[in-house]
Design a protein around this motif. Sequence first.
Motif, PDB file in Angstrom:
ATOM      1  N   MET A   1      -1.173 -10.757   2.825  1.00 49.34           N
ATOM      2  CA  MET A   1      -2.203 -10.876   1.803  1.00 49.34           C
ATOM      3  C   MET A   1      -3.182  -9.702   1.930  1.00 49.34           C
ATOM      4  N   SER A   2      -3.902  -9.427   0.859  1.00 47.85           N
ATOM      5  CA  SER A   2      -4.709  -8.224   0.824  1.00 47.85           C
ATOM      6  C   SER A   2      -5.879  -8.263   1.789  1.00 47.85           C
ATOM      7  N   HIS A   3      -6.320  -9.478   2.215  1.00 44.57           N
ATOM      8  CA  HIS A   3      -7.488  -9.547   3.077  1.00 44.57           C
ATOM      9  C   HIS A   3      -7.157  -9.228   4.527  1.00 44.57           C
ATOM     10  N   LEU A   4      -5.880  -9.151   4.866  1.00 42.36           N
ATOM     11  CA  LEU A   4      -5.502  -8.856   6.237  1.00 42.36           C
ATOM     12  C   LEU A   4      -5.771  -7.388   6.558  1.00 42.36           C
ATOM     13  N   THR A   5      -6.229  -7.132   7.770  1.00 44.40           N
ATOM     14  CA  THR A   5      -6.454  -5.760   8.204  1.00 44.40           C
ATOM     15  C   THR A   5      -5.662  -5.500   9.473  1.00 44.40           C
ATOM     16  N   LEU A   6      -5.505  -4.232   9.794  1.00 46.37           N
ATOM     17  CA  LEU A   6      -4.757  -3.854  10.981  1.00 46.37           C
ATOM     18  C   LEU A   6      -5.618  -4.020  12.224  1.00 46.37           C
ATOM     19  N   ASP A   7      -5.048  -4.558  13.275  1.00 46.81           N
ATOM     20  CA  ASP A   7      -5.707  -4.613  14.576  1.00 46.81           C
ATOM     21  C   ASP A   7      -5.481  -3.269  15.241  1.00 46.81           C
ATOM     22  N   THR A   8      -6.517  -2.433  15.285  1.00 46.71           N
ATOM     23  CA  THR A   8      -6.329  -1.075  15.795  1.00 46.71           C
ATOM     24  C   THR A   8      -6.111  -1.039  17.298  1.00 46.71           C
ATOM     25  N   LEU A  40       1.927   9.816  -5.586  1.00 48.58           N
ATOM     26  CA  LEU A  40       3.162   9.752  -4.813  1.00 48.58           C
ATOM     27  C   LEU A  40       3.526   8.296  -4.577  1.00 48.58           C
ATOM     28  N   THR A  41       4.790   8.064  -4.249  1.00 43.54           N
ATOM     29  CA  THR A  41       5.211   6.711  -3.916  1.00 43.54           C
ATOM     30  C   THR A  41       4.896   6.406  -2.461  1.00 43.54           C
ATOM     31  N   ALA A  42       4.662   5.144  -2.175  1.00 39.88           N
ATOM     32  CA  ALA A  42       4.486   4.669  -0.797  1.00 39.88           C
ATOM     33  C   ALA A  42       5.015   3.248  -0.734  1.00 39.88           C
ATOM     34  N   TYR A  43       5.651   2.919   0.386  1.00 37.45           N
ATOM     35  CA  TYR A  43       6.235   1.584   0.540  1.00 37.45           C
ATOM     36  C   TYR A  43       5.801   0.900   1.836  1.00 37.45           C
ATOM     37  N   THR A  44       5.148   1.658   2.736  1.00 35.58           N
ATOM     38  CA  THR A  44       4.792   1.120   4.044  1.00 35.58           C
ATOM     39  C   THR A  44       3.349   1.456   4.394  1.00 35.58           C
ATOM     40  N   VAL A  45       2.798   0.716   5.365  1.00 33.58           N
ATOM     41  CA  VAL A  45       1.435   0.963   5.818  1.00 33.58           C
ATOM     42  C   VAL A  45       1.273   2.397   6.312  1.00 33.58           C
ATOM     43  N   ARG A  46       2.152   2.829   7.190  1.00 34.80           N
ATOM     44  CA  ARG A  46       1.971   4.134   7.801  1.00 34.80           C
ATOM     45  C   ARG A  46       2.063   5.258   6.791  1.00 34.80           C
ATOM     46  N   MET A  47       3.008   5.188   5.881  1.00 36.08           N
ATOM     47  CA  MET A  47       3.097   6.236   4.874  1.00 36.08           C
ATOM     48  C   MET A  47       1.862   6.230   3.980  1.00 36.08           C
ATOM     49  N   ALA A  48       1.358   5.048   3.646  1.00 30.75           N
ATOM     50  CA  ALA A  48       0.134   4.968   2.848  1.00 30.75           C
ATOM     51  C   ALA A  48      -1.016   5.657   3.562  1.00 30.75           C
ATOM     52  N   VAL A  89       0.981  -1.407   1.478  1.00 30.36           N
ATOM     53  CA  VAL A  89       0.376  -0.144   1.047  1.00 30.36           C
ATOM     54  C   VAL A  89      -1.123  -0.319   0.809  1.00 30.36           C
ATOM     55  N   VAL A  90      -1.517  -1.444   0.249  1.00 29.83           N
ATOM     56  CA  VAL A  90      -2.951  -1.697   0.076  1.00 29.83           C
ATOM     57  C   VAL A  90      -3.647  -1.725   1.432  1.00 29.83           C
ATOM     58  N   ARG A  91      -3.039  -2.371   2.410  1.00 30.92           N
ATOM     59  CA  ARG A  91      -3.638  -2.438   3.748  1.00 30.92           C
ATOM     60  C   ARG A  91      -3.746  -1.062   4.391  1.00 30.92           C
ATOM     61  N   GLY A  92      -2.836  -0.164   4.047  1.00 33.38           N
ATOM     62  CA  GLY A  92      -2.824   1.150   4.669  1.00 33.38           C
ATOM     63  C   GLY A  92      -3.621   2.206   3.939  1.00 33.38           C
ATOM     64  N   SER A  93      -4.331   1.847   2.886  1.00 36.70           N
ATOM     65  CA  SER A  93      -5.049   2.845   2.086  1.00 36.70           C
ATOM     66  C   SER A  93      -6.501   2.424   1.863  1.00 36.70           C
ATOM     67  N   TYR A  94      -7.337   3.443   1.639  1.00 39.03           N
ATOM     68  CA  TYR A  94      -8.752   3.205   1.405  1.00 39.03           C
ATOM     69  C   TYR A  94      -9.283   3.969   0.200  1.00 39.03           C
ATOM     70  N   HIS A  95      -8.564   4.972  -0.210  1.00 38.66           N
ATOM     71  CA  HIS A  95      -9.063   5.892  -1.230  1.00 38.66           C
ATOM     72  C   HIS A  95      -8.302   5.798  -2.549  1.00 38.66           C
ATOM     73  N   SER A  96      -6.990   5.796  -2.483  1.00 40.62           N
ATOM     74  CA  SER A  96      -6.162   5.872  -3.692  1.00 40.62           C
ATOM     75  C   SER A  96      -6.148   4.553  -4.458  1.00 40.62           C
TER      76      SER A  96
END
Length: 285
Positions: A1-8, A40-48, A89-96
Motif C-alpha cells: 500500500m502507498s503508506h508503507l515506507t522503506l526501513d532504511t 521513463l518506465t520503472a517497475y521496482t523500488v530501486r529503479m524508481a 515505484v511510488v514507495r521508491g520515488s519522491y519527485h516524479s
Amino acid sequence: MSHLTLDTATSRANPTPAPMKRLTIPAIRNRKGKEPLVMLTAYTVRMAQLLDTHCDILLVGDSLGQVIYGLPSTLPVTLDMMIAHGAAVVRGSYHSVVLIDMPFGSYEASLEAAFASAARVMAETGAAGVKMEGGEAMAPTVRFLSERGIPVMGHVGLTPQAVNTLGGYGARGRTNAEHAKIIADARAIADAGAFAIVAEGVVETLANTITAEVSCPVIGIGASNQCDGQVLVTEDMLGLFERTPRFVKRFDDLAGRISAAVETYAAEVRSRAFPGPEQVYPARD
C-alpha cells in the motif's frame, strides 16, 4: 500500500534519498510548449530511486509483461501485477509524477468498469494518475474518469494492446487515412480531458502535427524531438537487451557490464579467491 515506507536500517535500497516536493498533474500539463518532459518506465523500488531525481514522470508501463515477466506481449498483464509494481515505484520515488498503465481488459467494457479499475489503482498504489490506450472510442472513458478525479494520460498511434488488430508493431500514420485517424484520436482524447498524450511509433511529421494541434503535452516514443517530452523503456535505453527498437538510443551497455562482472565473480568463486579475508567473519579470541 502507498503508506508503507522503506526501513532504511534493513533495506538494501539504503540510504533513502531525502524527500523533495513531488511534481503534480497541473505542473505536467503546464509544461506544454516549454522545457521538454522527461519520462521513463520503472517497475521496482530501486529503479524508481535511481531515476526519480532525473525524471518528471515515471511510468509503470504494462511493458513490464515483457521486461519483467518474459511474456510475449502486454496482453496477459493483469491489474494485480500493475498495482503491485505501481505501489513499489511510488514507495521508491519522491519527485516524479507516477502514472500506471491500465492493462488490457481492465477498462474497455464500460465506463463503470474503467472507473472501478482506475479507482483501485489509485487507492492501492498512491499513484497520481493512469494511462490508457485508445483514440476516439476511449474519449468517453477519459472524460468519465477525469470528471471523477482520476487524471488520465492518453496513448495514440501504435497502441501495443491493439497489436492483433494493427497487425504488428510497425510505424503508424504512413497512409493519408491512418494519418487523419490518429490526429482525430489525439484531438478527441485531449478534448475529453486527458492531461497529456503519448504518441508512439508515428511518422515524424504526424507527431509534429499532433503536438501543434492539441492543447495538452504530447510525449513521444518513436515520434519526434519536437514533442513536448520523450519516454523510453528504461531497460532498452540502458542496453539491458540485445534487441533494440529503431527508435531507442542505447545510452549504456549494462548487459555487457553485468555479464563481465558476473564472469569475474564466477571465476573468483571457482578459484576460491572469493570470499577473501574482508568478506568472512574471524573467530573471536
